[in-house]
Design an enzyme around this catalytic site. Structure first.
Site, PDB file in Angstrom:
ATOM      1  N   GLY A 111       0.798  -1.216   0.000  1.00  0.00           N
ATOM      2  CA  GLY A 111       0.000   0.000   0.000  1.00  0.00           C
ATOM      3  C   GLY A 111       0.828   1.261   0.000  1.00  0.00           C
ATOM      4  O   GLY A 111       0.373   2.317  -0.461  1.00  0.00           O
ATOM      5  N   GLU A 114       1.669   1.823  -3.533  1.00  0.00           N
ATOM      6  CA  GLU A 114       0.423   2.218  -4.199  1.00  0.00           C
ATOM      7  C   GLU A 114       0.078   3.673  -3.900  1.00  0.00           C
ATOM      8  O   GLU A 114      -0.413   4.396  -4.779  1.00  0.00           O
ATOM      9  CB  GLU A 114      -0.711   1.275  -3.768  1.00  0.00           C
ATOM     10  CG  GLU A 114      -0.557  -0.114  -4.369  1.00  0.00           C
ATOM     11  CD  GLU A 114      -1.554  -1.118  -3.819  1.00  0.00           C
ATOM     12  OE1 GLU A 114      -2.297  -1.705  -4.628  1.00  0.00           O
ATOM     13  OE2 GLU A 114      -1.591  -1.319  -2.593  1.00  0.00           O
ATOM     14  N   GLU A 134       2.399  -8.489  -2.201  1.00  0.00           N
ATOM     15  CA  GLU A 134       1.133  -9.059  -1.746  1.00  0.00           C
ATOM     16  C   GLU A 134       0.968 -10.548  -2.066  1.00  0.00           C
ATOM     17  O   GLU A 134       0.377 -11.295  -1.274  1.00  0.00           O
ATOM     18  CB  GLU A 134      -0.043  -8.263  -2.347  1.00  0.00           C
ATOM     19  CG  GLU A 134      -0.301  -6.926  -1.683  1.00  0.00           C
ATOM     20  CD  GLU A 134       0.525  -5.789  -2.278  1.00  0.00           C
ATOM     21  OE1 GLU A 134       0.223  -4.624  -1.984  1.00  0.00           O
ATOM     22  OE2 GLU A 134       1.482  -6.078  -3.029  1.00  0.00           O
TER      23      GLU A 134
END
Length: 259
Positions: A111, A114, A134
């Site tokens: 994240g 991201e 992930e």
């Protein structure tokens, strides 16, 4: 507004710092909500020209999501988590009309990467490492990573990084276009401030329209060229356009007000 997990330095160039160093600045739901609130507040403030987002400490920008928070989620809960996060933070940042620079210090994983990719561009410290690990947890990137990474570095390299769950160095990230610059860690924020100051001298309204036009080219069902034409036309109805052209003809520096 009071925050528990982030720090906000206000000004024409605002700085938002994710401040959970004991968790390597991992993103939990509260932090995502606080970031949304901070970005929304800054984006609505006409005095804010640029936003820089970074992580506290020297180890991490954001080392990923807070796994303990969703380890027992159902299918429906997982999908809702991704949809809500994309809506209030990752897509929100990407579409913000105020420019957002990611100053990536240390690890930007999952994240965290991201979030950096949702920003309008990225600057990395020389000790930064980036990746989407992930699949090593039995899940995939859920905050836009499978979409933004191929857009930035190409499908083949993105597939490799996602499927291997590997990390790349700052220099490797620069070579494939994931970051614009790599600088010594102690110079990271100063360097980001320098670029932000250059941006802040230009028309906020024009920059906002440019962000809209660029993003349109990456959205399904949208024609980027038509979006550019519309955004170009809208600029003609702004005080910034009148000021910019008048200043050019009068051979002086423009004084943009952002309207």
């Amino acid at each position: 507004m009071t925050y528990e997990n982030i720090l906000v330095a206000h000004g024409a160039i605002s700085q938002i710092t994710i401040n959970r160093p004991e968790k390597l600045n991992a993103l939990n739901r509260q932090t995502i909500q606080e970031l949304h609130n901070a970005f929304k507040t800054a984006g609505q403030n006409p005095d804010v020209k640029v936003i820089i987002v970074t992580g506290s400490g020297e180890k991490a920008f954001v080392a990923g999501a807070d796994i303990a928070e969703f380890a027992s989620f159902s299918v429906e809960e997982g999908a809702k988590l991704a949809a809500h996060g994309q809506d209030i933070l990752f897509d929100f940042v990407e579409n913000l009309s105020t420019p957002v620079i990611a100053a990536v210090n240390g690890f930007a994983l999952g994240g965290g990467l991201e979030l950096a990719m949702a920003c309008h561009f990225r600057i990395a410290s020389d000790n930064a490492k980036m990746g989407l690990p992930e699949v090593s947890l039995g899940v995939i990137p859920g905050y836009g990573g499978t979409q933004r990474l191929p857009q930035l570095i190409g499908k083949g390299k993105a597939m490799e990084l996602i499927m291997t769950a590997g990390m790349i160095t700052a220099e490797e990230a620069k070579s494939c276009g994931l970051v614009n610059y790599v600088v010594p860690q102690q110079e990271l924020l100063e360097f980001a401030q320098g670029i932000a100051q250059k941006i802040a001298r230009n028309s906020p309204t024009a920059i906002g329209q440019a962000i809209t036009a660029v993003n349109a080219g990456y959205k399904e069902g949208m024609d980027g060229f038509k979006a550019e034409i519309q955004a170009f036309g809208k600029c003609f109805d702004t005080e910034d356009f009148k000021e910019g052209t008048t200043a050019f003809l009068e051979k002086r520096k423009p004084d943009f007000k952002g309207n």
